[in-house]
Design an enzyme around this catalytic site. Structure first.
Site, short mmCIF file in Angstrom:
data_model
loop_
_atom_site.label_atom_id
_atom_site.label_comp_id
_atom_site.label_asym_id
_atom_site.label_seq_id
_atom_site.Cartn_x
_atom_site.Cartn_y
_atom_site.Cartn_z
N HIS A 22 39.33 49.34 -16.66
CA HIS A 22 38.43 50.10 -16.32
C HIS A 22 38.59 50.62 -14.92
O HIS A 22 37.85 51.40 -14.57
CB HIS A 22 37.17 49.21 -16.33
CG HIS A 22 36.52 48.73 -17.70
ND1 HIS A 22 36.24 49.57 -18.83
CD2 HIS A 22 36.38 47.58 -18.16
CE1 HIS A 22 35.86 49.00 -19.89
NE2 HIS A 22 35.92 47.59 -19.52
ZN LIG Z 1 36.06 44.27 -22.48
#
Ligand SMILES: [Zn+2]
Length: 229
Positions: A22
């Site tokens: 992320h």
């Molecule tokens: Zn995850």
């Protein structure tokens, strides 16, 4: 990046501390600071590799990787992740300029459904692409006992995927990822290590092992200990 250098001549590397998919170019996101999958993919590209495949089976969509490599002609990204869950990206129609195949799945997604996607989508894609390297983000949060996601895979789904990829490419980099139940994470990634090293893993835990796990306590535990490994 070190893994990419060590895999120059081929082989397999497992880096369970990696998989922070992320992270963004200019800020941390989703428990991820540096996006090590992106750095690895760029390092393989810098070596001159042009058929690079990234597969992500974490419960969450790999938004940071997709943003970094949207439109890339030499990287293909395939992600299986829970639909309608943070970061709410990775819809089926989102193809990242032709670089991504997103496979959002519903709550309760199980081993046999995972096997269908593996055998009918992912392995045929590998046949077509003939990747020079595969990077697998093997997040542990898609398994049954994880408190942050609602998918219902057993460790066997991950082990079978690792087993299938091991002989499908000259270079394999396996990363960790998410995982929010401590013993689920330990079981899964220890088992991945075993699979990569050619050990047989039982499909079901022995009763003694089940009772050890059943005796563990953790405040965010979800449900009973799964009998499968
Ligand atoms: Zn995850």
């Amino acid at each position: 990046m070190l893994a990419a250098a060590l895999l120059r001549g081929g082989g397999v590397i497992f880096s369970p501390g990696g998989g922070t998919h992320h992270g963004l170019a200019d800020r941390a996101a989703g428990f991820c600071y540096l996006n090590d999958p992106v750095l690895a993919l760029l390092a393989f590209r810098a070596q001159g590799l042009r058929r690079i495949l990234y597969i992500d089976i974490d419960a969450h969509h790999c938004d940071g990787v997709e943003i970094a490599l949207t439109g890339a002609p030499d990287v293909r990204m395939i992600s299986i992740h829970e639909a309608r869950r943070w970061p709410f990206t990775g819809g089926f129609a989102d193809r990242a300029g032709g670089a991504a195949l997103n496979l959002p799945v519903d709550r309760g997604f199980n081993d046999s459904e995972f096997a269908v996607l593996r055998d009918r989508v992912i392995l045929p894609a590998i046949e077509r692409l003939k990747p020079e390297v595969i990077v697998l983000q093997c997040g542990a949060d898609a398994v049954e006992e994880d408190p942050l996601a609602r998918l219902s895979l057993s460790n066997n789904a991950h082990f079978d995927m690792v087993r299938a990829l091991k002989d499908a490419t000259p270079r394999l980099l396996v990363l960790g990822g998410g995982g929010y139940n401590p013993w689920t994470v330990g079981r899964l990634w220890a088992g991945v290590w075993g699979v990569l090293n050619g050990y047989d893993t039982p499909r079901t835990l022995a009763p003694e092992s089940q009772s050890i796990l059943a005796a563990l306590h953790w405040t965010r535990r979800r449900g009973a200990v799964a009998p499968h490994i």
